[in-house]
Design an enzyme around this catalytic site. Structure first.
Site, PDB file in Angstrom:
ATOM      1  N   LYS A  22       0.836  -1.176   0.011  1.00  0.00           N
ATOM      2  CA  LYS A  22      -0.017  -0.075  -0.036  1.00  0.00           C
ATOM      3  C   LYS A  22       1.012   1.358   0.015  1.00  0.00           C
ATOM      4  O   LYS A  22       0.597   2.149  -0.922  1.00  0.00           O
ATOM      5  CB  LYS A  22      -1.085   0.137   1.189  1.00  0.00           C
ATOM      6  CG  LYS A  22      -1.524   1.485   1.644  1.00  0.00           C
ATOM      7  CD  LYS A  22      -2.295   1.163   3.016  1.00  0.00           C
ATOM      8  CE  LYS A  22      -2.580   2.554   3.634  1.00  0.00           C
ATOM      9  NZ  LYS A  22      -1.407   3.098   4.402  1.00  0.00           N
ATOM     10  N   ASN A  23       1.869   1.295   1.041  1.00  0.00           N
ATOM     11  CA  ASN A  23       2.378   2.590   1.097  1.00  0.00           C
ATOM     12  C   ASN A  23       3.448   2.871  -0.065  1.00  0.00           C
ATOM     13  O   ASN A  23       3.873   4.015  -0.121  1.00  0.00           O
ATOM     14  CB  ASN A  23       3.253   2.633   2.400  1.00  0.00           C
ATOM     15  CG  ASN A  23       2.057   2.817   3.548  1.00  0.00           C
ATOM     16  OD1 ASN A  23       0.876   3.312   3.140  1.00  0.00           O
ATOM     17  ND2 ASN A  23       2.307   2.845   4.728  1.00  0.00           N
ATOM     18  N   ARG A  93      -4.757  10.475   3.123  1.00  0.00           N
ATOM     19  CA  ARG A  93      -3.400  11.081   3.859  1.00  0.00           C
ATOM     20  C   ARG A  93      -2.485  11.233   2.485  1.00  0.00           C
ATOM     21  O   ARG A  93      -1.652  12.196   2.486  1.00  0.00           O
ATOM     22  CB  ARG A  93      -2.932  10.213   4.824  1.00  0.00           C
ATOM     23  CG  ARG A  93      -1.510  10.446   5.405  1.00  0.00           C
ATOM     24  CD  ARG A  93      -1.685  11.468   6.472  1.00  0.00           C
ATOM     25  NE  ARG A  93      -0.575  12.177   6.990  1.00  0.00           N
ATOM     26  CZ  ARG A  93      -0.280  13.175   7.056  1.00  0.00           C
ATOM     27  NH1 ARG A  93      -1.553  14.333   7.315  1.00  0.00           N
ATOM     28  NH2 ARG A  93       0.683  13.770   7.587  1.00  0.00           N
ATOM     29  N   CYS A 117      -5.786   8.279   8.175  1.00  0.00           N
ATOM     30  CA  CYS A 117      -6.166   7.816   9.337  1.00  0.00           C
ATOM     31  C   CYS A 117      -6.191   8.936  10.720  1.00  0.00           C
ATOM     32  O   CYS A 117      -5.612   9.808  10.775  1.00  0.00           O
ATOM     33  CB  CYS A 117      -4.881   7.170   9.617  1.00  0.00           C
ATOM     34  SG  CYS A 117      -5.119   5.193   9.198  1.00  0.00           S
ATOM     35  N   ARG A 123      -1.130  15.568  12.268  1.00  0.00           N
ATOM     36  CA  ARG A 123      -0.072  14.791  11.432  1.00  0.00           C
ATOM     37  C   ARG A 123       0.353  15.981  10.484  1.00  0.00           C
ATOM     38  O   ARG A 123       0.060  16.077   9.654  1.00  0.00           O
ATOM     39  CB  ARG A 123      -0.747  13.603  10.584  1.00  0.00           C
ATOM     40  CG  ARG A 123      -1.013  12.455  11.560  1.00  0.00           C
ATOM     41  CD  ARG A 123      -1.513  11.336  10.970  1.00  0.00           C
ATOM     42  NE  ARG A 123      -0.537  10.669   9.776  1.00  0.00           N
ATOM     43  CZ  ARG A 123      -0.834   9.488   9.258  1.00  0.00           C
ATOM     44  NH1 ARG A 123      -2.157   9.053   9.327  1.00  0.00           N
ATOM     45  NH2 ARG A 123      -0.091   8.938   8.537  1.00  0.00           N
ATOM     46  N   PRO A 124       1.496  16.600  11.048  1.00  0.00           N
ATOM     47  CA  PRO A 124       2.209  17.528  10.530  1.00  0.00           C
ATOM     48  C   PRO A 124       2.770  17.441   8.939  1.00  0.00           C
ATOM     49  O   PRO A 124       3.297  16.180   8.862  1.00  0.00           O
ATOM     50  CB  PRO A 124       3.115  18.164  11.252  1.00  0.00           C
ATOM     51  CG  PRO A 124       3.597  17.299  12.271  1.00  0.00           C
ATOM     52  CD  PRO A 124       2.336  16.263  12.314  1.00  0.00           C
ATOM     53  N   ILE A 125       2.803  18.123   8.167  1.00  0.00           N
ATOM     54  CA  ILE A 125       3.641  18.090   7.011  1.00  0.00           C
ATOM     55  C   ILE A 125       4.778  19.161   6.883  1.00  0.00           C
ATOM     56  O   ILE A 125       5.194  19.327   5.826  1.00  0.00           O
ATOM     57  CB  ILE A 125       2.823  18.036   5.786  1.00  0.00           C
ATOM     58  CG1 ILE A 125       1.826  19.367   5.251  1.00  0.00           C
ATOM     59  CG2 ILE A 125       1.931  16.914   5.484  1.00  0.00           C
ATOM     60  CD1 ILE A 125       1.570  19.316   4.301  1.00  0.00           C
ATOM     61  N   ASP A 126       5.275  19.809   8.067  1.00  0.00           N
ATOM     62  CA  ASP A 126       6.086  20.824   7.855  1.00  0.00           C
ATOM     63  C   ASP A 126       7.379  20.432   7.329  1.00  0.00           C
ATOM     64  O   ASP A 126       8.066  21.165   6.556  1.00  0.00           O
ATOM     65  CB  ASP A 126       6.524  21.274   9.462  1.00  0.00           C
ATOM     66  CG  ASP A 126       7.058  20.356  10.349  1.00  0.00           C
ATOM     67  OD1 ASP A 126       6.150  19.197  10.537  1.00  0.00           O
ATOM     68  OD2 ASP A 126       8.008  20.530  10.798  1.00  0.00           O
ATOM     69  N   GLN A 127       7.864  19.025   7.466  1.00  0.00           N
ATOM     70  CA  GLN A 127       9.285  18.818   7.002  1.00  0.00           C
ATOM     71  C   GLN A 127       8.987  18.559   5.342  1.00  0.00           C
ATOM     72  O   GLN A 127       9.875  18.877   4.602  1.00  0.00           O
ATOM     73  CB  GLN A 127       9.553  17.474   7.298  1.00  0.00           C
ATOM     74  CG  GLN A 127       9.661  17.445   8.878  1.00  0.00           C
ATOM     75  CD  GLN A 127      10.931  18.235   9.103  1.00  0.00           C
ATOM     76  OE1 GLN A 127      12.096  18.216   8.763  1.00  0.00           O
ATOM     77  NE2 GLN A 127      10.567  19.354  10.179  1.00  0.00           N
ATOM     78  N   ASP A 308       3.594   0.611  12.166  1.00  0.00           N
ATOM     79  CA  ASP A 308       2.208   0.039  11.489  1.00  0.00           C
ATOM     80  C   ASP A 308       1.653  -1.519  12.037  1.00  0.00           C
ATOM     81  O   ASP A 308       0.946  -1.948  11.643  1.00  0.00           O
ATOM     82  CB  ASP A 308       2.191   0.119  10.077  1.00  0.00           C
ATOM     83  CG  ASP A 308       2.131   1.673   9.558  1.00  0.00           C
ATOM     84  OD1 ASP A 308       1.811   2.522  10.640  1.00  0.00           O
ATOM     85  OD2 ASP A 308       2.636   1.980   8.516  1.00  0.00           O
ATOM     86  N   ARG A 400      -9.287   0.284   3.468  1.00  0.00           N
ATOM     87  CA  ARG A 400      -8.466   1.375   2.966  1.00  0.00           C
ATOM     88  C   ARG A 400      -7.048   0.873   2.596  1.00  0.00           C
ATOM     89  O   ARG A 400      -6.517   1.046   1.681  1.00  0.00           O
ATOM     90  CB  ARG A 400      -8.275   2.447   3.765  1.00  0.00           C
ATOM     91  CG  ARG A 400      -9.338   3.419   4.094  1.00  0.00           C
ATOM     92  CD  ARG A 400      -9.224   4.501   5.039  1.00  0.00           C
ATOM     93  NE  ARG A 400      -7.748   4.934   4.615  1.00  0.00           N
ATOM     94  CZ  ARG A 400      -6.997   5.484   5.442  1.00  0.00           C
ATOM     95  NH1 ARG A 400      -7.606   5.990   6.600  1.00  0.00           N
ATOM     96  NH2 ARG A 400      -5.723   5.964   4.930  1.00  0.00           N
TER      97      ARG A 400
END
Ligand code: EPU
Length: 432
Positions: A22-23, A93, A117, A123-127, A308, A400
């Protein structure tokens, strides 16, 4: 409402074949946008997150053909523009990979903040954003939660140091950097198998990505990428989920189509718990005949024990002799599912990032919820191991990310089925 009805307490026996990861799939599908020719992607898992990711590409005007149940051909330009509709973005996501892919190819991306999820709070995306800026993009947040990323003169290679090891940020910067002008260096990169898979896919299209799988990735930008054919790796976490299920129920299952190296972190823990595992080239034979014994585990980025797999392993540990200590080292709050296990008779105390599990003789069936994807897998494992009929609600969260989970468990002896139950009907369905 769809539920899984599980008549537990039976050992698992037989063979199961693992689907594509999946990922990896949810990154490789948007990555195909970067190519100028058609990309044929094989071993694509049939899961809701993949369907959503393909739907987003269709909305962008990309031509998609399903060649067979696990092969998809992605071709053509994003003729519909670079703005991803909010309604789709918030459902998944991994839609954040559209930022890297669109910015890399079209130097412009407009996407809503991603959903996905619901564990872990924020769940930040600053990086991710820090990385795009290091490649020369400007980032603006607009009304309605839209992020607008722009690099009108194209992206320029740059140096990116991540403050945290992030799978998503590593892959997103790889997507943005493959067509940038010059070299990009990513330091403190994530090393998960799907990072290597994405790099292999990009390189098969003519990209120049070196070092994926280590913590420094070097990407030399190329002017264009061509199409091709690529097969996605097997899903490490799906395989691990079946391994944990055999640990919890007992029995013997041959898990086929796996890369044993990717599973070593899981194999090591299960072996400590008394599970016997034989390794073959692309399969594992997992057997548990005696008692399970306690262990301690801390989740960490690869090659550490995967977060996970934390809910599934914790579920098996509920039935182990002794006291186990689990430390969640990746997410802030991934223990909500333990309330459900407690209702099934488990003895778990959670304090922040630590869960202390006192093994019990047996779990008892109960109606439980799949709060998120892996929590849902844990509920299925608990239901399979418990005495009586367990109902699992909110199974869309499971579907999912797991292909044909019910059918795969049925094929190894599980007494479970998918039931459509009218809203408000609280009577307990019979096991079939
Ligand atoms: N983080 C930041 N800033 C960022 C990005 C991440 O602080 O910009 C933090 C997160 O808050 C977290 C840690 O870094 O504490 C790791 O997050 P990461 O970015 O690695 O997670 P992700 O890329 O959003 C992917 C998987 C998750 C998996 C994590 C960790 C996908 C689509 N999702 O998420 O998978 O838990 O890596 O391995 O690849 C799942 O499959 O069930 C699942 C949730």
């Amino acid at each position: 409402m769809t539920k899984y009805i599980i008549n537990g307490g039976k050992r698992l026996n037989g063979e199961v074949t693992i689907s594509g990861a999946k990922n990896a799939a949810v990154a490789i599908i948007p990555a195909a946008l970067l190519a100028d020719g058609p990309c044929r992607i094989e071993n694509v898992p049939k899961i809701i997150d993949v369907t959503l990711q393909l739907e987003i590409l269709r909305e962008l005007g990309v031509r998609i053909r399903l060649l067979n149940s696990t092969t998809v051909e992605i071709s053509g330009e994003a003729v519909g523009g670079s703005k991803v509709p909010y309604e789709l973005m918030r459902k998944i996501r991994a839609s954040y990979y559209l930022i890297g892919a669109l910015l890399g190819k079209y130097h412009h991306a407009e996407v809503a903040m991603p959903g996905g999820c619901n564990f872990g709070g924020i769940r930040p995306i600053d990086q991710h954003l820090k990385g795009f800026r290091a490649l020369g993009a400007t980032i603006e947040t607009r009304e309605g939660g839209y992020i607008v990323a722009d690099a009108p003169d194209g992206l320029k290679g740059g140096h990116v140091y991540f403050d945290v090891v992030s799978v998503g940020a590593t892959m997103n910067i790889m997507l943005a950097a493959v067509l940038a002008d010059g070299q990009t260096v990513i330091e403190n990169a994530a090393k998960e198998p799907h990072i290597v898979d994405l790099a292999n896919f990009l390189n098969s299209m003519g990209a120049d990505v070196k070092g994926a799988g280590t913590d420094i990735i070097k990407i030399r930008g190329v002017p264009k990428l061509h199409g091709g054919t690529y097969s996605i790796i097997p899903d490490q976490i799906e395989a691990g989920t079946f391994m944990a299920a055999v640990a919890a129920t007992g029995g013997q299952v041959l898990i086929k189509n796996v890369i044993p190296k990717h599973l070593e972190c899981i194999t090591a823990k299960l072996t400590e718990m008394g599970v016997e595992i034989d390794e073959f080239d692309d399969a594992l034979l997992v057997r548990r005949m005696g008692d399970l014994v306690k262990t301690n585990v801390k989740t960490m980025p690869y090659p550490g024990f995967p977060t996970d797999m934390q809910p599934q392993l914790t579920t098996a540990l509920c039935l182990a002799k002794g006291t186990s200590i689990i430390t969640e080292g990746v997410w802030d709050n991934r223990y909500r599912y333990t309330e459900e296990l407690t209702r099934m008779g488990a003895n778990i105390h959670v304090d922040g990032k630590i869960a202390v599990v006192e093994g019990v003789e047996e779990l008892k069936a109960a109606p439980v919820r799949a709060y998120d994807l892996r929590a849902g897998a844990a509920m299925v494992i608990a239901g399979l191991a418990a005495r009586g009929v367990t109902q699992v609600e909110q199974v869309t969260n499971i579907e999912r990310g797991y292909e044909n989970l019910v059918e795969k468990f049925q094929a190894i002896g599980a007494d479970m089925y998918r039931a459509e139950i009218p809203e408000g009907d609280t009577s307990l369905p019979e096991a079939k």
